[in-house]
Design a protein around this motif. Sequence first.
Motif, PDB file in Angstrom:
ATOM      1  N   THR A 228       0.801  -1.218   0.000  1.00  0.00           N
ATOM      2  CA  THR A 228       0.000   0.000   0.000  1.00  0.00           C
ATOM      3  C   THR A 228       0.833   1.266   0.000  1.00  0.00           C
ATOM      4  OG1 THR A 228      -0.021  -0.151   2.383  1.00  0.00           O
ATOM      5  CG2 THR A 228      -1.960  -0.995   1.240  1.00  0.00           C
ATOM      6  N   SER A 229       2.050   1.201   0.527  1.00  0.00           N
ATOM      7  CA  SER A 229       2.658   2.481   0.840  1.00  0.00           C
ATOM      8  C   SER A 229       3.905   2.861   0.066  1.00  0.00           C
ATOM      9  CB  SER A 229       2.984   2.517   2.327  1.00  0.00           C
ATOM     10  OG  SER A 229       3.783   1.433   2.631  1.00  0.00           O
ATOM     11  N   LYS A 230       4.556   1.936  -0.543  1.00  0.00           N
ATOM     12  CA  LYS A 230       5.776   2.284  -1.284  1.00  0.00           C
ATOM     13  C   LYS A 230       5.466   2.153  -2.762  1.00  0.00           C
ATOM     14  CE  LYS A 230       8.877   2.863   1.879  1.00  0.00           C
ATOM     15  NZ  LYS A 230       9.733   4.026   1.926  1.00  0.00           N
ATOM     16  N   ASP A 231       5.859   3.147  -3.551  1.00  0.00           N
ATOM     17  CA  ASP A 231       5.639   2.924  -4.976  1.00  0.00           C
ATOM     18  C   ASP A 231       6.657   1.882  -5.440  1.00  0.00           C
ATOM     19  OD1 ASP A 231       7.997   4.164  -6.245  1.00  0.00           O
ATOM     20  OD2 ASP A 231       7.219   5.954  -5.250  1.00  0.00           O
ATOM     21  N   GLY A 232       6.303   1.160  -6.481  1.00  0.00           N
ATOM     22  CA  GLY A 232       7.067  -0.011  -6.913  1.00  0.00           C
ATOM     23  C   GLY A 232       8.552   0.256  -7.069  1.00  0.00           C
ATOM     24  N   VAL A 233       8.906   1.366  -7.691  1.00  0.00           N
ATOM     25  CA  VAL A 233      10.302   1.627  -8.016  1.00  0.00           C
ATOM     26  C   VAL A 233      11.120   1.793  -6.745  1.00  0.00           C
ATOM     27  CG1 VAL A 233      11.883   3.195  -9.191  1.00  0.00           C
ATOM     28  CG2 VAL A 233       9.578   2.810 -10.120  1.00  0.00           C
ATOM     29  N   ASN A 253      18.980   6.422   2.831  1.00  0.00           N
ATOM     30  CA  ASN A 253      18.551   7.671   3.459  1.00  0.00           C
ATOM     31  C   ASN A 253      17.180   7.531   4.118  1.00  0.00           C
ATOM     32  OD1 ASN A 253      20.808   9.183   2.587  1.00  0.00           O
ATOM     33  ND2 ASN A 253      19.928   9.280   0.534  1.00  0.00           N
ATOM     34  N   LEU A 254      17.038   8.157   5.271  1.00  0.00           N
ATOM     35  CA  LEU A 254      15.745   8.144   5.953  1.00  0.00           C
ATOM     36  C   LEU A 254      14.712   8.965   5.181  1.00  0.00           C
ATOM     37  CD1 LEU A 254      17.139   8.511   9.548  1.00  0.00           C
ATOM     38  CD2 LEU A 254      15.438   6.797   8.927  1.00  0.00           C
ATOM     39  N   ASP A 255      15.157  10.080   4.610  1.00  0.00           N
ATOM     40  CA  ASP A 255      14.266  10.929   3.798  1.00  0.00           C
ATOM     41  C   ASP A 255      14.792  10.866   2.372  1.00  0.00           C
ATOM     42  OD1 ASP A 255      13.034  12.939   2.408  1.00  0.00           O
ATOM     43  OD2 ASP A 255      13.696  14.559   3.718  1.00  0.00           O
ATOM     44  N   TYR A 256      14.139  10.062   1.526  1.00  0.00           N
ATOM     45  CA  TYR A 256      14.706   9.830   0.189  1.00  0.00           C
ATOM     46  C   TYR A 256      14.553  11.053  -0.714  1.00  0.00           C
ATOM     47  CZ  TYR A 256      10.154   9.250  -2.002  1.00  0.00           C
ATOM     48  OH  TYR A 256       8.907   9.482  -2.502  1.00  0.00           O
ATOM     49  N   THR A 257      13.710  12.021  -0.335  1.00  0.00           N
ATOM     50  CA  THR A 257      13.486  13.172  -1.223  1.00  0.00           C
ATOM     51  C   THR A 257      14.585  14.235  -1.096  1.00  0.00           C
ATOM     52  OG1 THR A 257      12.000  14.061   0.457  1.00  0.00           O
ATOM     53  CG2 THR A 257      10.983  12.947  -1.421  1.00  0.00           C
ATOM     54  N   THR A 258      14.849  14.690   0.131  1.00  0.00           N
ATOM     55  CA  THR A 258      15.893  15.716   0.356  1.00  0.00           C
ATOM     56  C   THR A 258      16.778  15.264   1.518  1.00  0.00           C
ATOM     57  OG1 THR A 258      14.344  16.880   1.808  1.00  0.00           O
ATOM     58  CG2 THR A 258      14.483  17.669  -0.464  1.00  0.00           C
ATOM     59  N   PRO A 259      17.598  14.227   1.278  1.00  0.00           N
ATOM     60  CA  PRO A 259      18.263  13.528   2.393  1.00  0.00           C
ATOM     61  C   PRO A 259      19.275  14.331   3.190  1.00  0.00           C
ATOM     62  CG  PRO A 259      19.038  12.702   0.263  1.00  0.00           C
ATOM     63  CD  PRO A 259      17.899  13.627  -0.028  1.00  0.00           C
ATOM     64  N   ARG A 272       2.533  10.108   2.001  1.00  0.00           N
ATOM     65  CA  ARG A 272       2.492   9.231   0.818  1.00  0.00           C
ATOM     66  C   ARG A 272       2.798   7.785   1.203  1.00  0.00           C
ATOM     67  NH1 ARG A 272       5.357  13.520  -0.906  1.00  0.00           N
ATOM     68  NH2 ARG A 272       7.322  12.404  -0.729  1.00  0.00           N
ATOM     69  N   GLY A 273       2.891   7.514   2.493  1.00  0.00           N
ATOM     70  CA  GLY A 273       3.176   6.132   2.940  1.00  0.00           C
ATOM     71  C   GLY A 273       4.624   5.745   2.759  1.00  0.00           C
ATOM     72  N   GLN A 274       5.509   6.739   2.679  1.00  0.00           N
ATOM     73  CA  GLN A 274       6.901   6.423   2.369  1.00  0.00           C
ATOM     74  C   GLN A 274       7.874   6.709   3.506  1.00  0.00           C
ATOM     75  OE1 GLN A 274       6.918   8.605  -1.348  1.00  0.00           O
ATOM     76  NE2 GLN A 274       6.887   6.711  -2.516  1.00  0.00           N
ATOM     77  N   GLY A 275       7.396   6.565   4.721  1.00  0.00           N
ATOM     78  CA  GLY A 275       8.306   6.636   5.857  1.00  0.00           C
ATOM     79  C   GLY A 275       9.182   5.393   5.849  1.00  0.00           C
ATOM     80  N   LEU A 277      11.065   3.943   8.320  1.00  0.00           N
ATOM     81  CA  LEU A 277      10.953   3.059   9.486  1.00  0.00           C
ATOM     82  C   LEU A 277       9.479   2.844   9.827  1.00  0.00           C
ATOM     83  CD1 LEU A 277      13.588   4.808  11.827  1.00  0.00           C
ATOM     84  CD2 LEU A 277      14.000   3.009  10.120  1.00  0.00           C
ATOM     85  N   ASN A 278       9.183   1.702  10.394  1.00  0.00           N
ATOM     86  CA  ASN A 278       7.819   1.499  10.882  1.00  0.00           C
ATOM     87  C   ASN A 278       7.411   2.607  11.844  1.00  0.00           C
ATOM     88  OD1 ASN A 278       6.630  -0.832   9.663  1.00  0.00           O
ATOM     89  ND2 ASN A 278       8.077  -2.119  10.783  1.00  0.00           N
ATOM     90  N   SER A 279       8.355   2.998  12.713  1.00  0.00           N
ATOM     91  CA  SER A 279       8.041   4.030  13.711  1.00  0.00           C
ATOM     92  C   SER A 279       7.699   5.368  13.040  1.00  0.00           C
ATOM     93  CB  SER A 279       9.216   4.213  14.668  1.00  0.00           C
ATOM     94  OG  SER A 279      10.400   4.474  13.941  1.00  0.00           O
ATOM     95  N   ASP A 280       8.341   5.672  11.911  1.00  0.00           N
ATOM     96  CA  ASP A 280       8.003   6.898  11.183  1.00  0.00           C
ATOM     97  C   ASP A 280       6.563   6.813  10.668  1.00  0.00           C
ATOM     98  OD1 ASP A 280      10.602   8.009  11.384  1.00  0.00           O
ATOM     99  OD2 ASP A 280      11.288   6.877   9.637  1.00  0.00           O
ATOM    100  N   GLN A 281       6.272   5.712   9.990  1.00  0.00           N
ATOM    101  CA  GLN A 281       4.973   5.602   9.337  1.00  0.00           C
ATOM    102  C   GLN A 281       3.833   5.521  10.343  1.00  0.00           C
ATOM    103  OE1 GLN A 281       4.996   6.035   5.974  1.00  0.00           O
ATOM    104  NE2 GLN A 281       2.836   6.408   6.349  1.00  0.00           N
TER     105      GLN A 281
END
Length: 336
Positions: A228-233, A253-259, A272-275, A277-281
Amino acid sequence: MYGWVQKMISKTKMARYSLPPKFTLVFFLAIICITDGKYLTLDYYSKTCPKVSDIVHSEMESAMSSDPRVAPQLLRMHFHDCFVQGCDGSVLLDDTATFKGEKTAGPNMKSIHGFGVVDKIKSRLESECPGVVSCADLLALAAKDAVILVGGPYWDVPLGRKDSRSASFEKANTDIPLPNDGLMTLIAKFLAKELTPTDMVALSGSHTIGVARCTSFRDRIYGDYQYTSKDGVELAKLKEICPVKGNDDNITNLDYTTPTLFDNAYYGNLMRGQGLLNSDQELYSSILGFQTVGLVKKYAEDSLLFFKHFSDAMVRMGNVTNPHGGEVRKNCRIMN
Ligand code: HEM
């Protein structure tokens, strides 16, 4: 001030015991000090080491110019220090034949880095103002500089912490939040340090910088969230870095957008469901997230609000002090 204290006391049962005025004042102030670290002050070193902030800042700047990873490392080190016995430099103590410190506890082992940078800052401080600045204060100042140097907010750091003459391997294992903790456990671990769910959501924004090892996010990428939460790529890339078995110490990286930038993109990732770590999400996706989901949305929309709450929460986390006092270590790795 004294009148105010008397008024407060007269409203409490303490008034019945009619303590001498001077004693009641001292007693009342002592309670304030013990419970919330208010004895820390902004000008603590103004006479004894007036350049302390400049020294730490310039050392952090130079350390980061050779290795940018120092910023997340020292920010995290302060957090792990404060969550075990209070912010008292206990995380810095080396194990010896007769002493077991916190460095080999689960959340720290192979995971906390930057001790060499701490040594370097400390030796500079010792040469400028010997025996004055505690290692715990050094960490609090370095964490602030770490954040500033990657684009985050500034805050004034209250100072005056003492270094512990003990450490707790056990508490490092029980008190520091874990990547697979559920939301209620996370909230409880922060409340145990007198930090609110708002503090927790704001402080988790630290994961806008830095990395995690495969072993910390494996359950997340092979767990419930994968469809549900990670896009395929993105998910495929993560699985390459972190296979079902092995490569435990591979990092991403913990934050894949602006690490490498301290910003609010982390919260957008959660929405967007892209945390990572489980704890982040959990902050956004837990069904029990009625206290946290709204904050994630607000911080994703309003970076100034995030910065404000983050700075305030860093001060509060830094106020978690060790009630047993201590010393100013000459070398952060060993007790005097
Ligand atoms: C909410 C509870 C938290 C949990 C469960 C958690 C857990 C983790 C984990 C598992 C990692 C990766 C470690 C590894 O794989 O070696 C990590 C990294 C990091 N954490 Fe947290 N953390 C939390 C809160 C915080 C807070 C409050 C701060 C700072 C105030 C913080 C700062 C960091 C930083 C900066 C990194 C990156 C470290 C690096 O790049 O070396 N975390 N955290």
